[in-house]
Scaffold this motif. Sequence first.
Motif, PDB file in Angstrom:
ATOM      1  N   THR A  85       5.054   5.346  32.040  1.00  0.00           N
ATOM      2  CA  THR A  85       4.370   4.653  33.124  1.00  0.00           C
ATOM      3  C   THR A  85       4.343   5.590  34.334  1.00  0.00           C
ATOM      4  N   VAL A  86       3.184   5.690  34.974  1.00  0.00           N
ATOM      5  CA  VAL A  86       3.017   6.634  36.084  1.00  0.00           C
ATOM      6  C   VAL A  86       2.394   5.906  37.277  1.00  0.00           C
ATOM      7  N   ASN A 112      -3.823   6.781  30.471  1.00  0.00           N
ATOM      8  CA  ASN A 112      -2.680   7.653  30.201  1.00  0.00           C
ATOM      9  C   ASN A 112      -3.049   9.128  30.234  1.00  0.00           C
ATOM     10  N   LEU A 118       7.147   9.180  37.606  1.00  0.00           N
ATOM     11  CA  LEU A 118       7.006   9.179  36.147  1.00  0.00           C
ATOM     12  C   LEU A 118       8.214   8.478  35.540  1.00  0.00           C
ATOM     13  N   SER A 156       0.799   6.752  41.028  1.00  0.00           N
ATOM     14  CA  SER A 156       0.292   7.882  41.798  1.00  0.00           C
ATOM     15  C   SER A 156      -0.388   7.392  43.068  1.00  0.00           C
ATOM     16  N   ASP A 198       3.984  11.019  43.132  1.00  0.00           N
ATOM     17  CA  ASP A 198       4.030  10.618  41.728  1.00  0.00           C
ATOM     18  C   ASP A 198       5.401  10.081  41.356  1.00  0.00           C
ATOM     19  N   CYS A 200       4.375  17.209  27.880  1.00  0.00           N
ATOM     20  CA  CYS A 200       3.093  17.140  28.583  1.00  0.00           C
ATOM     21  C   CYS A 200       2.072  17.936  27.787  1.00  0.00           C
ATOM     22  N   HIS A 240       0.628  11.450  29.248  1.00  0.00           N
ATOM     23  CA  HIS A 240       1.977  10.990  29.619  1.00  0.00           C
ATOM     24  C   HIS A 240       2.483  10.122  28.468  1.00  0.00           C
TER      25      HIS A 240
END
Length: 260
Positions: A100-101, A162, A178, A103, A176, A190, A96
């Motif tokens: 910032t993700v 990441n 993103l 989940s 999720d 990606c 990624h």
Amino acid sequence: MAGRLQHILNIARKVFSNPIAPGRFSTAGIDDLRHLIDQLTPHDVGITPVDIKYNKLTAILHGTPKVHYIPLHECADFTMGVFSLPMSSSIPMHDHPGMTVLSKLLYGKLRVRALDWLPHKNLTDIQLTTKPKHARMGRVVQDNAIITNMSPTSVALPEHSNVHSFSAMQASAIFDILAPPYNDAADRSCNYYREVSVTDLDDDIEEDSDEEEEDDDDEDTDDEDEKDEHGKAYKKSWLYPATPTDFVCERAKPPSLNLI
């Protein structure tokens, strides 16, 4: 139905519209979102838990199980959606870039691997010399960890966790967010990887290099786990760019949630 999700969306709009640096946002804002997402249920996002069995016979008859992505919200600042994974399906190792993700597993059981990218300053001269072409080294931060719907929301940052992969031990659904979203034009594509542990690669190099030299007093210390800045041991892996050949992710029709 969408009350809790609408609240998350409202907070996300405030947090992700004001980055403090590319791909980085207010720690307090991320914490607020994380605590809200911890309470999220399948009902909140308009899906029903399913139990799709998958075995070798099914694979022969129907091929690799498809992962489905259910979009819930999309804008220039962030995307919000759900990945639905049948049992025995997986999302390969991927990154990624500058993102910032957040989940959260809504139901099911997953096996997770996650890595931090390691800069060159963290590599030894031997590792730099034997570095595979086009590969990058990562520090393993989740080593096939098992997560369920009781597990807390995870946060991946540009420099932390990441790169990760998911394998479904049961039919599962991952919520999720993103921020910012993938964008090829902004160098946020990606990228997928094949992981090879440093220990395995070092063993292969040693076997191929010179089997005649054996020195019991000079053991290879690269096989040992190294320690991070907090003194915690960790493992390392080389990540090779690799296009997955058996990963299928299809976009599904979003539920009617009346988000505003």
